[in-house]
Design a protein around this motif. Structure first.
Motif, PDB file in Angstrom:
ATOM      1  N   ASN A  23     -13.172  14.340  -5.693  1.00 52.14           N
ATOM      2  CA  ASN A  23     -12.279  15.417  -5.277  1.00 52.14           C
ATOM      3  C   ASN A  23     -10.846  15.285  -5.790  1.00 52.14           C
ATOM      4  N   PHE A  24     -10.407  14.056  -6.063  1.00 53.85           N
ATOM      5  CA  PHE A  24      -9.004  13.826  -6.450  1.00 53.85           C
ATOM      6  C   PHE A  24      -8.921  12.811  -7.594  1.00 53.85           C
ATOM      7  N   TRP A  25      -9.742  13.009  -8.589  1.00 59.27           N
ATOM      8  CA  TRP A  25      -9.890  12.042  -9.684  1.00 59.27           C
ATOM      9  C   TRP A  25      -8.536  11.599 -10.242  1.00 59.27           C
ATOM     10  N   ALA A  26      -7.785  12.511 -10.833  1.00 61.07           N
ATOM     11  CA  ALA A  26      -6.524  12.144 -11.486  1.00 61.07           C
ATOM     12  C   ALA A  26      -5.511  11.616 -10.485  1.00 61.07           C
ATOM     13  N   GLN A  27      -5.416  12.268  -9.325  1.00 56.95           N
ATOM     14  CA  GLN A  27      -4.426  11.852  -8.331  1.00 56.95           C
ATOM     15  C   GLN A  27      -4.733  10.454  -7.785  1.00 56.95           C
ATOM     16  N   TYR A  28      -6.008  10.194  -7.524  1.00 49.84           N
ATOM     17  CA  TYR A  28      -6.385   8.902  -6.950  1.00 49.84           C
ATOM     18  C   TYR A  28      -6.154   7.770  -7.950  1.00 49.84           C
ATOM     19  N   VAL A  29      -6.589   7.969  -9.174  1.00 48.52           N
ATOM     20  CA  VAL A  29      -6.413   6.929 -10.193  1.00 48.52           C
ATOM     21  C   VAL A  29      -4.925   6.691 -10.461  1.00 48.52           C
ATOM     22  N   SER A  30      -4.133   7.755 -10.499  1.00 46.77           N
ATOM     23  CA  SER A  30      -2.686   7.606 -10.728  1.00 46.77           C
ATOM     24  C   SER A  30      -2.027   6.850  -9.582  1.00 46.77           C
ATOM     25  N   ALA A  31      -2.459   7.114  -8.345  1.00 50.17           N
ATOM     26  CA  ALA A  31      -1.915   6.393  -7.195  1.00 50.17           C
ATOM     27  C   ALA A  31      -2.265   4.910  -7.271  1.00 50.17           C
ATOM     28  N   CYS A  32      -3.466   4.601  -7.710  1.00 50.32           N
ATOM     29  CA  CYS A  32      -3.868   3.194  -7.855  1.00 50.32           C
ATOM     30  C   CYS A  32      -3.045   2.506  -8.936  1.00 50.32           C
ATOM     31  N   ARG A  33      -2.735   3.230  -9.993  1.00 50.02           N
ATOM     32  CA  ARG A  33      -1.907   2.639 -11.046  1.00 50.02           C
ATOM     33  C   ARG A  33      -0.527   2.286 -10.493  1.00 50.02           C
ATOM     34  N   ARG A  34       0.045   3.182  -9.688  1.00 46.06           N
ATOM     35  CA  ARG A  34       1.365   2.907  -9.105  1.00 46.06           C
ATOM     36  C   ARG A  34       1.302   1.709  -8.146  1.00 46.06           C
ATOM     37  N   ARG A  35       0.195   1.549  -7.465  1.00 48.67           N
ATOM     38  CA  ARG A  35       0.063   0.479  -6.469  1.00 48.67           C
ATOM     39  C   ARG A  35      -0.307  -0.862  -7.096  1.00 48.67           C
ATOM     40  N   TYR A  36      -1.185  -0.852  -8.098  1.00 50.92           N
ATOM     41  CA  TYR A  36      -1.748  -2.111  -8.596  1.00 50.92           C
ATOM     42  C   TYR A  36      -1.332  -2.467 -10.022  1.00 50.92           C
ATOM     43  N   GLY A  37      -0.690  -1.557 -10.732  1.00 54.61           N
ATOM     44  CA  GLY A  37      -0.249  -1.889 -12.077  1.00 54.61           C
ATOM     45  C   GLY A  37      -1.154  -1.340 -13.159  1.00 54.61           C
ATOM     46  N   GLU A  38      -1.087  -1.932 -14.345  1.00 54.04           N
ATOM     47  CA  GLU A  38      -1.730  -1.362 -15.521  1.00 54.04           C
ATOM     48  C   GLU A  38      -3.193  -1.741 -15.679  1.00 54.04           C
ATOM     49  N   VAL A  39      -3.703  -2.586 -14.807  1.00 55.79           N
ATOM     50  CA  VAL A  39      -5.138  -2.889 -14.806  1.00 55.79           C
ATOM     51  C   VAL A  39      -5.561  -3.055 -13.351  1.00 55.79           C
ATOM     52  N   PHE A  40      -6.602  -2.336 -12.951  1.00 57.35           N
ATOM     53  CA  PHE A  40      -7.046  -2.397 -11.563  1.00 57.35           C
ATOM     54  C   PHE A  40      -8.526  -2.042 -11.484  1.00 57.35           C
ATOM     55  N   THR A  41      -9.119  -2.400 -10.362  1.00 54.10           N
ATOM     56  CA  THR A  41     -10.563  -2.241 -10.173  1.00 54.10           C
ATOM     57  C   THR A  41     -10.863  -1.190  -9.107  1.00 54.10           C
ATOM     58  N   LEU A  42     -11.800  -0.318  -9.417  1.00 55.51           N
ATOM     59  CA  LEU A  42     -12.344   0.619  -8.442  1.00 55.51           C
ATOM     60  C   LEU A  42     -13.836   0.343  -8.296  1.00 55.51           C
ATOM     61  N   ARG A  43     -14.331   0.508  -7.094  1.00 57.65           N
ATOM     62  CA  ARG A  43     -15.776   0.418  -6.838  1.00 57.65           C
ATOM     63  C   ARG A  43     -16.218   1.774  -6.343  1.00 57.65           C
ATOM     64  N   VAL A  44     -16.974   2.485  -7.181  1.00 56.92           N
ATOM     65  CA  VAL A  44     -17.262   3.894  -6.939  1.00 56.92           C
ATOM     66  C   VAL A  44     -18.764   4.097  -6.797  1.00 56.92           C
ATOM     67  N   ALA A  45     -19.172   4.689  -5.683  1.00 60.28           N
ATOM     68  CA  ALA A  45     -20.583   4.980  -5.464  1.00 60.28           C
ATOM     69  C   ALA A  45     -21.127   5.841  -6.602  1.00 60.28           C
ATOM     70  N   THR A  46     -22.326   5.556  -7.046  1.00 60.05           N
ATOM     71  CA  THR A  46     -23.076   6.198  -8.142  1.00 60.05           C
ATOM     72  C   THR A  46     -22.602   5.762  -9.522  1.00 60.05           C
ATOM     73  N   ILE A  47     -21.395   5.169  -9.620  1.00 60.44           N
ATOM     74  CA  ILE A  47     -20.902   4.703 -10.921  1.00 60.44           C
ATOM     75  C   ILE A  47     -20.905   3.186 -10.995  1.00 60.44           C
ATOM     76  N   GLY A  48     -20.437   2.520  -9.941  1.00 59.87           N
ATOM     77  CA  GLY A  48     -20.372   1.066  -9.929  1.00 59.87           C
ATOM     78  C   GLY A  48     -18.936   0.582 -10.032  1.00 59.87           C
ATOM     79  N   THR A  49     -18.778  -0.621 -10.586  1.00 61.29           N
ATOM     80  CA  THR A  49     -17.452  -1.227 -10.707  1.00 61.29           C
ATOM     81  C   THR A  49     -16.763  -0.738 -11.973  1.00 61.29           C
ATOM     82  N   MET A  50     -15.552  -0.218 -11.803  1.00 59.56           N
ATOM     83  CA  MET A  50     -14.765   0.287 -12.927  1.00 59.56           C
ATOM     84  C   MET A  50     -13.443  -0.471 -12.994  1.00 59.56           C
TER      85      MET A  50
END
Length: 447
Positions: A23-50
């Motif tokens: 629902n918020f692809w660009a917004q969520y990823v951009s928020a994670c970049r601001r919080r965690y820096g230039e490399v960060f990990t997401l765990r997303v259902a149906t996709i896995g570890t990104m």
């Protein structure tokens, strides 16, 4: 020293992160970049570890890495239910290399230049039917233009009935919201009643494409035809392989360009000075004016990337961004993250085509078409088409400006579209007299 742990990231459950990404692809990823820096990990259902990457140096490592280690086809596997198992987007290794090489010729500069007159004619015919004085969403009009361009210049369809049926079924097939994305990612769902509509539309598109393939094989002039389908038929591909490549070109080659054009008009109508300059350039012509139209297109794709990231699935433990990542992890160069980096693009939220004039754009700092050996093979075609169509719009209509807030990015399948369809208003039609880029005069637009 490399870490054996994944980079930091949000501790939310994979299901929750899946909902946020949906629902918020660009917004969520951009928020994670601001919080965690230039490399960060997401765990997303149906996709896995990104593992997202925002540093061009790290992205260069991925784009220049061994294709047998960085699997892009595997990362696109969720598209198999639509594109088919032979699509150039979902295969890897030597098969991908060879298939890509076969498909490059129709998208070379000279081949694309021969198609600009047809692109302009298709755009002009569509624009002539736009309403005057009434606000309307331009995105469907852009999709109709770019679909027609693909059908006539890339696939080379000439049968009127087949053209009409493809025009009708493809837009319905490509309405990939969350619901219809499910039978694409999980093809077995197409057997279930809730998705029979999607299945039937897919079967109709397949029937039409196979009919086109059969007719093309029997064409006595096959050896002289310059379209992509004819070239692929001559290469010796099977019917099933040809079908999958045609579906790939239809899906990846028209909705993406249409979305870029929609964002262009959405942005221009909110920036009167830039709209005035771009309109003057479109109506004046010449190398300098054409350069400004190209700069507008490039800046649109920077500030509103149609695809926010690209993925590679690691086939073995690999060091990326100072972390030893395990096999099976998807590394995701963040196109939108790089394009929004103030260190590389001052005032990144400002729509400023001037920044693109004479700019030296690197393959890991400006990457709207991805990169490496998986860079979109139709990138040159898309850039030329976008400039040709935008020029035709600005030559043929006077656009009204607006002070309305900009449209939000809405997720449609794997692309980001204007959430209201890029609504615009035409103040007046103009009779376009200037020749197109190939030197052929257009028919006048009607008042």
């Amino acid at each position: 020293m490399s870490s054996t742990e994944l980079p930091p990231g949000p501790p939310l459950p994979a299901a929750v992160q899946g909902v946020l990404m949906m629902n918020f692809w660009a917004q969520y990823v951009s928020a994670c970049r601001r919080r965690y820096g230039e490399v960060f990990t997401l765990r997303v259902a149906t996709i896995g570890t990104m593992v997202y990457l925002a540093d061009p140096a790290d992205i260069k490592t991925v784009f220049g890495g061994n294709p047998s280690v960085y699997h892009a086809g595997e990362a696109n596997a969720m598209l198999t239910g639509l594109l088919g198992p032979n699509s150039v987007l979902v295969i890897d290794g030597d098969v991908h290399r060879d298939r890509r090489r076969l498909m490059l010729a129709p998208f070379g500069r000279e081949a694309v230049a021969r198609q600009t007159a047809v692109m302009a004619e298709i755009a002009a015919d569509n624009i002539a039917g736009w309403p005057v004085g009434t606000e309307f969403p331009v995105a469907p009009r852009m999709s109709a233009i770019t679909l027609e361009v693909i059908l006539r210049t890339v696939i080379g369809t000439t049968d009127d009935d087949r053209l009409a049926r493809l025009r009708a079924v493809m837009p319905k097939l490509l309405r990939l919201g969350a619901w219809n994305s499910l039978p694409v990612a999980v093809p077995g769902l197409q057997r279930l009643k809730p998705w029979h509509g999607f299945r039937d539309r897919l079967h109709e598109a397949d029937r039409l494409l196979y009919a086109e393939i059969t007719e093309r094989r029997a064409d006595p002039d096959l050896g002289d035809r310059p379209d992509a389908l004819s070239m692929l038929v001559r290469s010796g591909m099977s019917d099933a392989e040809l079908r999958d490549q045609l579906m790939t070109l239809l899906v990846a080659g028209h909705d993406t360009t249409a979305t870029g054009l929609s964002w262009a008009l959405e942005l221009l109508t909110r920036h009167p000075a830039i709209l005035e300059k771009a309109t003057r350039a479109a109506r004046t012509g010449g190398p300098e004016a054409d350069g400004y139209i190209d700069a507008v297109c490039k800046e649109v794709l920077r500030i509103r990337p149609v695809v926010f990231d690209v993925g590679r699935v690691l086939t073995e433990p690999t060091e990326v961004a100072g972390h030893l990542l395990p096999a099976g992890v998807m590394v995701a160069p963040g196109i939108g993250l790089v394009h929004a980096d103030a260190a590389r693009y001052p005032h990144p939220d400002r729509f400023d085509p001037g920044r693109m004039l004479g700019a030296a754009l690197g393959p890991t700092t400006y990457l709207p078409f991805g990169g490496g050996d998986r860079r979109c093979l139709g990138a040159n075609f898309a850039q030329v088409e976008m400039a040709v169509v935008l020029r035709e719009v600005l030559r043929r209509v006077d656009l009204a400006t607006t002070t309305a807030p900009g449209e939000r990015q809405r997720i449609k399948g794997v692309i980001l579209v204007p959430h209201r369809g890029a609504r615009i208003r035409v103040r007046a039609m103009r009779a376009a007299q200037a020749p197109d880029q190939a030197g052929c005069p257009h028919r006048n637009a009607t008042k």
